[in-house]
Scaffold this active site. Sequence first.
Site, PDB file in Angstrom:
ATOM      1  N   GLY A  67      16.103  -1.375  27.490  1.00  0.00           N
ATOM      2  CA  GLY A  67      16.642  -0.571  26.393  1.00  0.00           C
ATOM      3  C   GLY A  67      17.924   0.131  26.788  1.00  0.00           C
ATOM      4  O   GLY A  67      18.875   0.217  26.001  1.00  0.00           O
ATOM      5  N   GLY A  68      17.978   0.623  28.015  1.00  0.00           N
ATOM      6  CA  GLY A  68      19.209   1.241  28.506  1.00  0.00           C
ATOM      7  C   GLY A  68      20.343   0.239  28.597  1.00  0.00           C
ATOM      8  O   GLY A  68      21.475   0.516  28.189  1.00  0.00           O
ATOM      9  N   TRP A 118      20.647  -2.470  26.850  1.00  0.00           N
ATOM     10  CA  TRP A 118      21.050  -2.841  25.490  1.00  0.00           C
ATOM     11  C   TRP A 118      22.112  -1.880  24.961  1.00  0.00           C
ATOM     12  O   TRP A 118      23.028  -2.286  24.250  1.00  0.00           O
ATOM     13  CB  TRP A 118      19.829  -2.827  24.559  1.00  0.00           C
ATOM     14  N   HIS A 119      22.002  -0.605  25.324  1.00  0.00           N
ATOM     15  CA  HIS A 119      22.956   0.386  24.823  1.00  0.00           C
ATOM     16  C   HIS A 119      24.358   0.188  25.379  1.00  0.00           C
ATOM     17  O   HIS A 119      25.335   0.569  24.744  1.00  0.00           O
ATOM     18  CB  HIS A 119      22.475   1.803  25.157  1.00  0.00           C
ATOM     19  N   GLY A 120      24.476  -0.356  26.570  1.00  0.00           N
ATOM     20  CA  GLY A 120      25.804  -0.556  27.145  1.00  0.00           C
ATOM     21  C   GLY A 120      25.739  -1.296  28.464  1.00  0.00           C
ATOM     22  O   GLY A 120      24.745  -1.217  29.195  1.00  0.00           O
TER      23      GLY A 120
END
Length: 363
Positions: A318-319, A321-323
């Site tokens: 998830g982290g 995916w953010h950047g």
Amino acid sequence: MLFTSTVFLYYFLPAFLVAYFCAPFRWKSLVLTLASYVFYGWWRPDFVLLMWVSTLVDFNCGRGIERDRDRGGTGRRWVLLSCCVNLGLLAYFKYANFGIDTLTAILAASDLAPVAWAEIVLPVGISFYTFQTLSYTIDVYRRDAETVHRFLDFACFVAMFPQLVAGPIVRYRSIAEQLHARKHSWRLVSIGLLVFQAGLAKKVLLADTFAIAADRGFGAETVTALEAWVAALAYTFQIYFDFSGYSDMAIGLGLVLGFRFPINFDRPYISLSITEFWRRWHISLSSFLRDYLYIPLGGNRYGPWRTYVNLALTMLLGGLWHGAAWTFIVWGAYQGVWLIVERLSGKRSLYAGLPRVLQNLVT
């Protein structure tokens, strides 16, 4: 094209709404799809071709799953193809630069020549529409969604401009019926415009104002403790009003067009724990990661240690995916650690015994 730009607010949106509401119902999805391609391709028309790749692949993967089942198969090869194409596109366009930069840093530390590489431009919204098309194929494979037989319906679902660039992540099964049987009314239009205006105010009046203090603090060479707190808190509110504002604008535009998109933020800053926070912040992403990553990994079905590993992997990805940066990976790991700690204490924070106001402040 941004929702807050003059081009969108004063030219694109009015022209689109006139064309949309003047068109008979059977043409409305076509008008919306074509307008969405104009919206998405305003900056880089060639990126529309990339969206078509995802659209064509997943439309045909859904049909392929159906054909396989009619012949007694499972359709697994088609869902694997969808995963490979969508995750491959995402990996190349979003993470290739990050991978090469990391490799170059390692080579430089070893006094070796860097890798020759031309920087890849990241297509806007690719993280959102690849997840949406991928979720459709997986849902069809799981029998959670019906196979789409009209290509226009699927193309409209993928390209729909209100939620294309910044979410919320919309699953096909949640709007399948609305694509060919949605209702339009002045009441929905008025409510939708009001929600859109609220989101626009969040972005322009609040987020952009907080951004001034945040940019000044983060851009300074030295700061005092007070200035550091002001900058951190300013960014805290900037990112919330920016992201939730865009989500509200998307939800509002959806209502105007007869679509009901999922709520993406539910007052996350009143949370009393990190577990609660992730139920309230970017809800469409949290639920996506839960349903398509955490639960398939095993969720909490195989004992506590497997649960902790699954939580850690989910938040790490998830982290990422953010950047595409190590800071995002560390941030995801940090969030995962807190979720594991709270799971160890029965989904309660370590400070659950404090008064609610203090619990909120600590969170």
